[in-house]
Design a protein around this motif. Structure first.
Motif, mmCIF file in Angstrom:
data_model
loop_
_atom_site.group_PDB
_atom_site.id
_atom_site.type_symbol
_atom_site.label_atom_id
_atom_site.label_comp_id
_atom_site.label_asym_id
_atom_site.label_seq_id
_atom_site.Cartn_x
_atom_site.Cartn_y
_atom_site.Cartn_z
ATOM 1 N N THR A 49 0.800 -1.222 0.000
ATOM 2 C CA THR A 49 0.000 0.000 0.000
ATOM 3 C C THR A 49 0.835 1.276 0.000
ATOM 4 O OG1 THR A 49 -0.115 -0.005 2.412
ATOM 5 C CG2 THR A 49 -1.887 -1.118 1.218
ATOM 6 N N GLN A 50 2.146 1.166 0.054
ATOM 7 C CA GLN A 50 2.995 2.362 0.175
ATOM 8 C C GLN A 50 4.277 2.178 -0.627
ATOM 9 O OE1 GLN A 50 1.628 4.626 2.503
ATOM 10 N NE2 GLN A 50 3.043 6.182 1.797
ATOM 11 N N ASP A 51 4.772 3.269 -1.235
ATOM 12 C CA ASP A 51 6.068 3.231 -1.921
ATOM 13 C C ASP A 51 7.169 3.033 -0.902
ATOM 14 O OD1 ASP A 51 5.155 3.539 -4.498
ATOM 15 O OD2 ASP A 51 5.204 5.723 -4.428
ATOM 16 N N PRO A 52 8.268 2.446 -1.239
ATOM 17 C CA PRO A 52 8.743 2.092 -2.560
ATOM 18 C C PRO A 52 8.325 0.680 -2.999
ATOM 19 C CG PRO A 52 10.493 1.694 -1.011
ATOM 20 C CD PRO A 52 9.311 2.239 -0.237
ATOM 21 N N TYR A 53 7.520 -0.010 -2.235
ATOM 22 C CA TYR A 53 7.170 -1.398 -2.533
ATOM 23 C C TYR A 53 5.893 -1.478 -3.350
ATOM 24 C CZ TYR A 53 10.337 -1.652 1.375
ATOM 25 O OH TYR A 53 11.400 -1.471 2.205
ATOM 26 N N LYS A 54 5.786 -2.534 -4.140
ATOM 27 C CA LYS A 54 4.566 -2.765 -4.915
ATOM 28 C C LYS A 54 4.084 -4.204 -4.740
ATOM 29 C CE LYS A 54 3.746 1.222 -6.529
ATOM 30 N NZ LYS A 54 2.866 2.017 -5.740
ATOM 31 N N LEU A 55 4.836 -5.152 -5.232
ATOM 32 C CA LEU A 55 4.414 -6.547 -5.249
ATOM 33 C C LEU A 55 5.010 -7.313 -4.073
ATOM 34 C CD1 LEU A 55 3.008 -8.848 -6.877
ATOM 35 C CD2 LEU A 55 5.205 -9.200 -8.009
ATOM 36 N N ALA A 56 4.220 -8.221 -3.511
ATOM 37 C CA ALA A 56 4.700 -9.107 -2.448
ATOM 38 C C ALA A 56 4.415 -10.543 -2.866
ATOM 39 C CB ALA A 56 3.997 -8.796 -1.135
ATOM 40 N N ASN A 81 8.803 -11.819 0.053
ATOM 41 C CA ASN A 81 9.666 -10.819 -0.558
ATOM 42 C C ASN A 81 8.813 -9.656 -1.032
ATOM 43 O OD1 ASN A 81 12.601 -10.504 -1.450
ATOM 44 N ND2 ASN A 81 11.463 -9.835 -3.256
ATOM 45 N N LEU A 82 9.184 -8.448 -0.596
ATOM 46 C CA LEU A 82 8.530 -7.214 -1.042
ATOM 47 C C LEU A 82 9.405 -6.605 -2.131
ATOM 48 C CD1 LEU A 82 7.650 -5.807 2.467
ATOM 49 C CD2 LEU A 82 6.014 -6.598 0.764
ATOM 50 N N PHE A 83 8.880 -6.508 -3.340
ATOM 51 C CA PHE A 83 9.624 -5.967 -4.469
ATOM 52 C C PHE A 83 9.436 -4.462 -4.537
ATOM 53 C CE2 PHE A 83 8.693 -10.363 -5.493
ATOM 54 C CZ PHE A 83 9.923 -10.819 -5.932
ATOM 55 N N VAL A 84 10.531 -3.734 -4.792
ATOM 56 C CA VAL A 84 10.456 -2.275 -4.897
ATOM 57 C C VAL A 84 9.899 -1.888 -6.262
ATOM 58 C CG1 VAL A 84 12.295 -1.803 -3.250
ATOM 59 C CG2 VAL A 84 12.841 -2.038 -5.655
ATOM 60 N N SER A 85 9.313 -0.700 -6.325
ATOM 61 C CA SER A 85 8.703 -0.239 -7.568
ATOM 62 C C SER A 85 9.691 0.507 -8.459
ATOM 63 C CB SER A 85 7.509 0.662 -7.258
ATOM 64 O OG SER A 85 7.920 1.765 -6.490
ATOM 65 N N LYS A 86 10.804 0.938 -7.902
ATOM 66 C CA LYS A 86 11.798 1.682 -8.672
ATOM 67 C C LYS A 86 13.114 0.917 -8.675
ATOM 68 C CE LYS A 86 9.793 6.158 -7.669
ATOM 69 N NZ LYS A 86 8.646 5.934 -6.869
ATOM 70 N N ALA A 87 13.915 1.143 -9.704
ATOM 71 C CA ALA A 87 15.168 0.409 -9.852
ATOM 72 C C ALA A 87 16.223 0.811 -8.830
ATOM 73 C CB ALA A 87 15.726 0.620 -11.262
ATOM 74 N N ASP A 88 16.076 1.965 -8.188
ATOM 75 C CA ASP A 88 17.114 2.437 -7.272
ATOM 76 C C ASP A 88 16.966 1.907 -5.846
ATOM 77 O OD1 ASP A 88 14.847 3.853 -6.739
ATOM 78 O OD2 ASP A 88 15.830 5.803 -6.593
ATOM 79 N N GLY A 89 15.960 1.116 -5.550
ATOM 80 C CA GLY A 89 15.768 0.605 -4.192
ATOM 81 C C GLY A 89 16.088 -0.867 -4.088
ATOM 82 N N ASN A 90 16.118 -1.360 -2.873
ATOM 83 C CA ASN A 90 16.367 -2.776 -2.629
ATOM 84 C C ASN A 90 15.088 -3.472 -2.165
ATOM 85 O OD1 ASN A 90 19.109 -2.741 -3.225
ATOM 86 N ND2 ASN A 90 19.656 -2.151 -1.146
ATOM 87 N N ASP A 91 14.886 -4.669 -2.694
ATOM 88 C CA ASP A 91 13.785 -5.491 -2.213
ATOM 89 C C ASP A 91 14.019 -5.835 -0.746
ATOM 90 O OD1 ASP A 91 13.012 -5.485 -4.855
ATOM 91 O OD2 ASP A 91 13.557 -7.573 -5.228
ATOM 92 N N VAL A 92 12.937 -6.174 -0.049
ATOM 93 C CA VAL A 92 13.043 -6.626 1.333
ATOM 94 C C VAL A 92 12.446 -8.014 1.418
ATOM 95 C CG1 VAL A 92 12.285 -6.257 3.712
ATOM 96 C CG2 VAL A 92 12.958 -4.321 2.319
ATOM 97 N N GLY A 93 13.273 -8.965 1.816
ATOM 98 C CA GLY A 93 12.798 -10.315 2.088
ATOM 99 C C GLY A 93 12.772 -10.509 3.586
ATOM 100 N N PHE A 94 11.709 -11.139 4.085
ATOM 101 C CA PHE A 94 11.615 -11.325 5.534
ATOM 102 C C PHE A 94 10.949 -12.645 5.883
ATOM 103 C CE2 PHE A 94 7.760 -9.098 4.345
ATOM 104 C CZ PHE A 94 6.769 -9.762 5.046
ATOM 105 N N VAL A 122 15.728 -10.328 6.181
ATOM 106 C CA VAL A 122 16.908 -11.189 6.018
ATOM 107 C C VAL A 122 17.628 -11.000 4.683
ATOM 108 C CG1 VAL A 122 16.072 -12.983 7.583
ATOM 109 C CG2 VAL A 122 15.478 -13.102 5.164
ATOM 110 N N SER A 123 17.218 -10.028 3.858
ATOM 111 C CA SER A 123 17.853 -9.899 2.542
ATOM 112 C C SER A 123 18.403 -8.500 2.317
ATOM 113 C CB SER A 123 16.840 -10.234 1.438
ATOM 114 O OG SER A 123 15.856 -9.240 1.370
ATOM 115 N N ASN A 124 19.338 -8.397 1.360
ATOM 116 C CA ASN A 124 19.917 -7.128 0.917
ATOM 117 C C ASN A 124 20.482 -6.281 2.044
ATOM 118 O OD1 ASN A 124 19.340 -7.616 -1.806
ATOM 119 N ND2 ASN A 124 17.260 -6.862 -1.553
ATOM 120 N N GLY A 125 21.096 -6.919 3.021
ATOM 121 C CA GLY A 125 21.725 -6.201 4.110
ATOM 122 C C GLY A 125 20.765 -5.678 5.167
ATOM 123 N N ASN A 126 19.481 -5.923 5.008
ATOM 124 C CA ASN A 126 18.509 -5.490 6.024
ATOM 125 C C ASN A 126 18.563 -6.423 7.220
ATOM 126 O OD1 ASN A 126 17.256 -3.235 4.897
ATOM 127 N ND2 ASN A 126 15.959 -4.515 3.603
#
Length: 182
Positions: A49-56, A81-94, A122-126
């Protein structure tokens, strides 16, 4: 004795008899129900529901203990996994870890459920951990479980409408699962 006093006494006795019969019926039904564990394996897809994420996207395993035919306790874990909507961000896997309560409300197939727990990134250094709250409604048969849920992550980063960073967002998702009795 007055007539009104007699009527009140009879009314109290009738109500008492009704509740004593209802209690007995519930005790018998609960004692005849075969309590036990169920295990469900599910796939989840959602929209943040909020940027920078779109798809889960994710998968989960849910252990359910049936207290009665209508009420159950649940423990759920998996990976999302929460996928970011823009190329400059990192996905968040949890990894979510949730405990919940499920109540069947109609025909022993439609239910409402509430879960609470934590989401461990647990992903991308988070290495953040967030409070995770998740109400849902669903339909379940002996083997199939389909539900619509909302998950709120109170401590994960989001981008506000004015471009600043803040905390807390949610996702609306659908879960399709296969379950069986243990």
């Amino acid at each position: 004795m007055k007539t009104t006093t007699k009527i009140k006494t009879l009314l109290v006795l009738a109500i008492s008899a009704f509740f004593s019969n209802t209690s007995s019926a519930q005790d018998t039904a609960a004692s005849n129900y075969d309590q036990g564990f169920r295990l469900g394996v599910g796939a989840n897809v959602g929209y943040a529901t909020q940027d920078p994420y779109k798809l889960a996207l994710g998968g989960d395993v849910r252990l359910q203990y049936d207290l009665s035919k209508r009420y159950s306790l649940t423990l759920t874990t998996g990976y999302t996994n929460l996928f970011v909507s823009k190329a400059d961000g990192n996905d968040v896997g949890f990894i979510p870890a949730k405990a919940g309560f499920k109540a069947f409300i109609w025909d022993d197939q439609f239910y409402v459920m509430g879960e609470a727990g934590a989401a461990f990134a647990v992903s991308n250094g988070n290495n953040e951990t967030s409070l995770l709250l998740s109400p849902s409604i669903g339909y379940a048969t002996k083997y199939i479980d389909v539900s619509l849920h909302y998950e709120h992550y109170s401590d994960f980063d989001k981008i506000n409408n004015n471009g600043t960073y803040g905390k807390g967002f949610g996702q609306v998702g659908v879960r399709l699962a296969y379950g069986f009795k243990l």
